[in-house]
Scaffold this active site. Structure first.
Site, short mmCIF file in Angstrom:
data_model
loop_
_atom_site.label_atom_id
_atom_site.label_comp_id
_atom_site.label_asym_id
_atom_site.label_seq_id
_atom_site.Cartn_x
_atom_site.Cartn_y
_atom_site.Cartn_z
N HIS A 1 -20.64 -26.77 17.48
CA HIS A 1 -20.06 -28.12 17.44
C HIS A 1 -20.38 -28.87 18.74
O HIS A 1 -20.83 -30.02 18.72
CB HIS A 1 -18.55 -28.01 17.22
N GLU A 2 -20.16 -28.23 19.88
CA GLU A 2 -20.39 -28.88 21.17
C GLU A 2 -21.88 -29.11 21.42
O GLU A 2 -22.27 -30.14 21.97
CB GLU A 2 -19.75 -28.09 22.31
N HIS B 1 -22.86 -32.22 19.79
CA HIS B 1 -22.52 -33.40 20.60
C HIS B 1 -23.63 -33.71 21.61
O HIS B 1 -24.00 -34.87 21.78
CB HIS B 1 -21.20 -33.20 21.36
N CYS C 1 -12.23 -32.70 15.66
CA CYS C 1 -12.96 -33.11 16.84
C CYS C 1 -12.12 -34.11 17.61
O CYS C 1 -11.52 -35.01 17.01
CB CYS C 1 -14.29 -33.75 16.44
#
Length: 167
Positions: free
Chosen positions: A130-131, A134, A88
């Site tokens: 993953h995003e 976030h 990341c």
């Protein structure tokens, strides 16, 4: 368009839950352009708006060949599980195994604010998940297993210290 610094672990904006985009304004279009410039410069495959300090539900996700801009994304279906190493941009030099869905169907709005759907697997599926984490304030260290978290603890403390000293 601008290249913006990526926020690193310890900065509060990374834990914020991002707000939905109401319309595709000039400000949001500029954000997408800044994300593209910043992603290219930092050599990642994905980047969320809050990683550059803007808590809006916008991210870029790619598979190493093609990158797509996603506004107000949400996973509508997921299948299977797969574990693989992830890194990341907000956690420089840290890589850990993370279990994710093997395939996802993502609904989002594109750069024209049109509703789109994409089915993804492999790197693109992992990047999307993953995003999206976030945007919900969930970080790589939250998805890591106990052993990985223990091994990265000293590096995380150093990152937090750098952030405290910088502000």
């Amino acid at each position: 368009m601008a290249i913006l610094p990526v926020r690193i672990y310890g900065q509060a904006v990374l834990r914020q839950k991002a707000e939905a985009v109401k319309e595709m304004s000039g400000e949001v279009k500029k954000l997408v352009a800044d994300l593209k410039d910043s992603l290219h410069y930092h050599q990642g495959v994905g980047l969320a708006a809050n990683q550059i300090g803007v808590p809006l539900r916008v991210f870029l996700a790619g598979d190493g060949k093609k990158t797509m801009a996603c506004v107000n994304p949400r996973i509508v279906r997921s299948e299977g599980t797969v574990s693989a190493e992830e890194g990341c941009l907000s956690f420089p030099e840290i890589y850990v195994d993370v279990e994710r869905a093997a395939r996802v169907t993502l609904e989002y709005r594109d750069e024209d604010f049109a509703v789109k759907t994409v089915e993804a697997e492999g790197l693109l599926s992992r990047c999307i998940q993953h995003e999206l984490d976030h945007l919900d304030g969930i970080l790589l260290c939250d998805r890591a297993g106990f052993l990985s978290r223990t091994m990265m603890a000293a590096k995380l403390r150093k990152m937090e210290k750098k952030v405290r000293e910088a502000f």
